[in-house]
Write a protein that holds these residues in place. Structure first.
Motif, PDB file in Angstrom:
ATOM      1  N   ARG A  36       0.831  -1.205   0.000  1.00 47.34           N
ATOM      2  CA  ARG A  36       0.000   0.000   0.000  1.00 47.34           C
ATOM      3  C   ARG A  36       0.869   1.260   0.000  1.00 47.34           C
ATOM      4  O   ARG A  36       0.612   2.206  -0.744  1.00 47.34           O
ATOM      5  CB  ARG A  36      -0.911  -0.022   1.228  1.00 47.34           C
ATOM      6  CG  ARG A  36      -2.181   0.751   1.059  1.00 47.34           C
ATOM      7  CD  ARG A  36      -3.121   0.632   2.264  1.00 47.34           C
ATOM      8  NE  ARG A  36      -3.341  -0.736   2.689  1.00 47.34           N
ATOM      9  CZ  ARG A  36      -3.184  -1.177   3.939  1.00 47.34           C
ATOM     10  NH1 ARG A  36      -2.809  -0.360   4.895  1.00 47.34           N
ATOM     11  NH2 ARG A  36      -3.403  -2.434   4.248  1.00 47.34           N
ATOM     12  N   LEU A  37       1.908   1.258   0.814  1.00 50.88           N
ATOM     13  CA  LEU A  37       2.793   2.416   0.885  1.00 50.88           C
ATOM     14  C   LEU A  37       3.589   2.607  -0.406  1.00 50.88           C
ATOM     15  O   LEU A  37       3.817   3.745  -0.841  1.00 50.88           O
ATOM     16  CB  LEU A  37       3.744   2.277   2.081  1.00 50.88           C
ATOM     17  CG  LEU A  37       3.099   2.417   3.457  1.00 50.88           C
ATOM     18  CD1 LEU A  37       4.087   2.056   4.547  1.00 50.88           C
ATOM     19  CD2 LEU A  37       2.554   3.815   3.657  1.00 50.88           C
ATOM     20  N   GLU A  38       4.005   1.523  -1.031  1.00 47.20           N
ATOM     21  CA  GLU A  38       4.714   1.639  -2.313  1.00 47.20           C
ATOM     22  C   GLU A  38       3.796   2.220  -3.380  1.00 47.20           C
ATOM     23  O   GLU A  38       4.223   3.031  -4.200  1.00 47.20           O
ATOM     24  CB  GLU A  38       5.249   0.275  -2.756  1.00 47.20           C
ATOM     25  CG  GLU A  38       6.463  -0.179  -1.981  1.00 47.20           C
ATOM     26  CD  GLU A  38       6.921  -1.572  -2.360  1.00 47.20           C
ATOM     27  OE1 GLU A  38       6.115  -2.358  -2.915  1.00 47.20           O
ATOM     28  OE2 GLU A  38       8.097  -1.888  -2.091  1.00 47.20           O
ATOM     29  N   ARG A  39       2.546   1.796  -3.379  1.00 48.89           N
ATOM     30  CA  ARG A  39       1.578   2.332  -4.346  1.00 48.89           C
ATOM     31  C   ARG A  39       1.376   3.828  -4.119  1.00 48.89           C
ATOM     32  O   ARG A  39       1.342   4.621  -5.055  1.00 48.89           O
ATOM     33  CB  ARG A  39       0.256   1.586  -4.234  1.00 48.89           C
ATOM     34  CG  ARG A  39      -0.707   1.931  -5.358  1.00 48.89           C
ATOM     35  CD  ARG A  39      -2.010   1.122  -5.303  1.00 48.89           C
ATOM     36  NE  ARG A  39      -1.822  -0.274  -4.970  1.00 48.89           N
ATOM     37  CZ  ARG A  39      -2.398  -0.881  -3.921  1.00 48.89           C
ATOM     38  NH1 ARG A  39      -3.179  -0.215  -3.096  1.00 48.89           N
ATOM     39  NH2 ARG A  39      -2.190  -2.165  -3.687  1.00 48.89           N
ATOM     40  N   ALA A  40       1.253   4.224  -2.848  1.00 48.15           N
ATOM     41  CA  ALA A  40       1.095   5.650  -2.528  1.00 48.15           C
ATOM     42  C   ALA A  40       2.337   6.438  -2.945  1.00 48.15           C
ATOM     43  O   ALA A  40       2.226   7.548  -3.469  1.00 48.15           O
ATOM     44  CB  ALA A  40       0.842   5.825  -1.031  1.00 48.15           C
ATOM     45  N   ARG A  41       3.531   5.866  -2.715  1.00 47.37           N
ATOM     46  CA  ARG A  41       4.773   6.517  -3.133  1.00 47.37           C
ATOM     47  C   ARG A  41       4.799   6.727  -4.645  1.00 47.37           C
ATOM     48  O   ARG A  41       5.151   7.797  -5.136  1.00 47.37           O
ATOM     49  CB  ARG A  41       5.977   5.679  -2.704  1.00 47.37           C
ATOM     50  CG  ARG A  41       7.312   6.281  -3.136  1.00 47.37           C
ATOM     51  CD  ARG A  41       8.403   5.250  -3.257  1.00 47.37           C
ATOM     52  NE  ARG A  41       8.017   4.237  -4.231  1.00 47.37           N
ATOM     53  CZ  ARG A  41       8.552   3.042  -4.269  1.00 47.37           C
ATOM     54  NH1 ARG A  41       9.459   2.676  -3.388  1.00 47.37           N
ATOM     55  NH2 ARG A  41       8.183   2.170  -5.188  1.00 47.37           N
ATOM     56  N   ASP A  42       4.401   5.694  -5.389  1.00 43.93           N
ATOM     57  CA  ASP A  42       4.390   5.804  -6.841  1.00 43.93           C
ATOM     58  C   ASP A  42       3.411   6.877  -7.305  1.00 43.93           C
ATOM     59  O   ASP A  42       3.710   7.643  -8.224  1.00 43.93           O
ATOM     60  CB  ASP A  42       4.048   4.454  -7.477  1.00 43.93           C
ATOM     61  CG  ASP A  42       5.130   3.409  -7.245  1.00 43.93           C
ATOM     62  OD1 ASP A  42       6.274   3.803  -6.910  1.00 43.93           O
ATOM     63  OD2 ASP A  42       4.831   2.206  -7.383  1.00 43.93           O
ATOM     64  N   ILE A  46       4.314  10.355  -9.380  1.00 42.38           N
ATOM     65  CA  ILE A  46       3.636  10.762 -10.621  1.00 42.38           C
ATOM     66  C   ILE A  46       3.089  12.178 -10.464  1.00 42.38           C
ATOM     67  O   ILE A  46       3.251  13.024 -11.346  1.00 42.38           O
ATOM     68  CB  ILE A  46       2.510   9.763 -10.969  1.00 42.38           C
ATOM     69  CG1 ILE A  46       3.119   8.419 -11.395  1.00 42.38           C
ATOM     70  CG2 ILE A  46       1.604  10.317 -12.055  1.00 42.38           C
ATOM     71  CD1 ILE A  46       2.104   7.302 -11.525  1.00 42.38           C
ATOM     72  N   GLU A  47       2.448  12.454  -9.331  1.00 43.20           N
ATOM     73  CA  GLU A  47       1.903  13.792  -9.083  1.00 43.20           C
ATOM     74  C   GLU A  47       3.019  14.833  -9.038  1.00 43.20           C
ATOM     75  O   GLU A  47       2.870  15.939  -9.565  1.00 43.20           O
ATOM     76  CB  GLU A  47       1.125  13.805  -7.763  1.00 43.20           C
ATOM     77  CG  GLU A  47       0.514  15.142  -7.413  1.00 43.20           C
ATOM     78  CD  GLU A  47      -0.602  15.570  -8.354  1.00 43.20           C
ATOM     79  OE1 GLU A  47      -0.925  16.774  -8.365  1.00 43.20           O
ATOM     80  OE2 GLU A  47      -1.146  14.718  -9.088  1.00 43.20           O
TER      81      GLU A  47
END
Length: 87
Positions: A36-42, A46-47
């Motif tokens: 979950r944290l890796e997805r949020a980091r990615d 991008i943002e």
């Protein structure tokens, strides 16, 4: 005596098995959290890239010149309006 040793070994085996189950469960929870944290980091990366691109677009000298002329009514001074101040 052997019954006591057998009982101790059974209890130790059960406690060990419970410990293994607990460790595996904790590992799964931590892995899900890591994913979950890796997805949020990615998503944040991008943002951040989008924001850098937007900042570069807004900071272009043509864009600044256009805003200065149209919205602020600014213009380059004529040659006669330029005064050079020297110390």
């Amino acid at each position: 005596m052997t019954r006591i040793a057998l009982a101790v070994l059974v209890i130790a085996t059960v406690i060990s098995a419970i410990g293994v189950v607990h460790a595996r469960h904790q590992h799964r929870e931590l892995y899900v959290q890591l994913t979950r944290l890796e997805r949020a980091r990615d998503e944040l990366n991008i943002e951040f890239g989008r924001l850098q691109l937007e900042q570069a677009t807004w900071a272009e000298s043509n864009r600044i010149d256009q805003v200065a002329r149209n919205k602020l009514g600014m213009k380059f001074p004529a040659a006669g309006e330029i005064v050079v101040v020297r110390p």
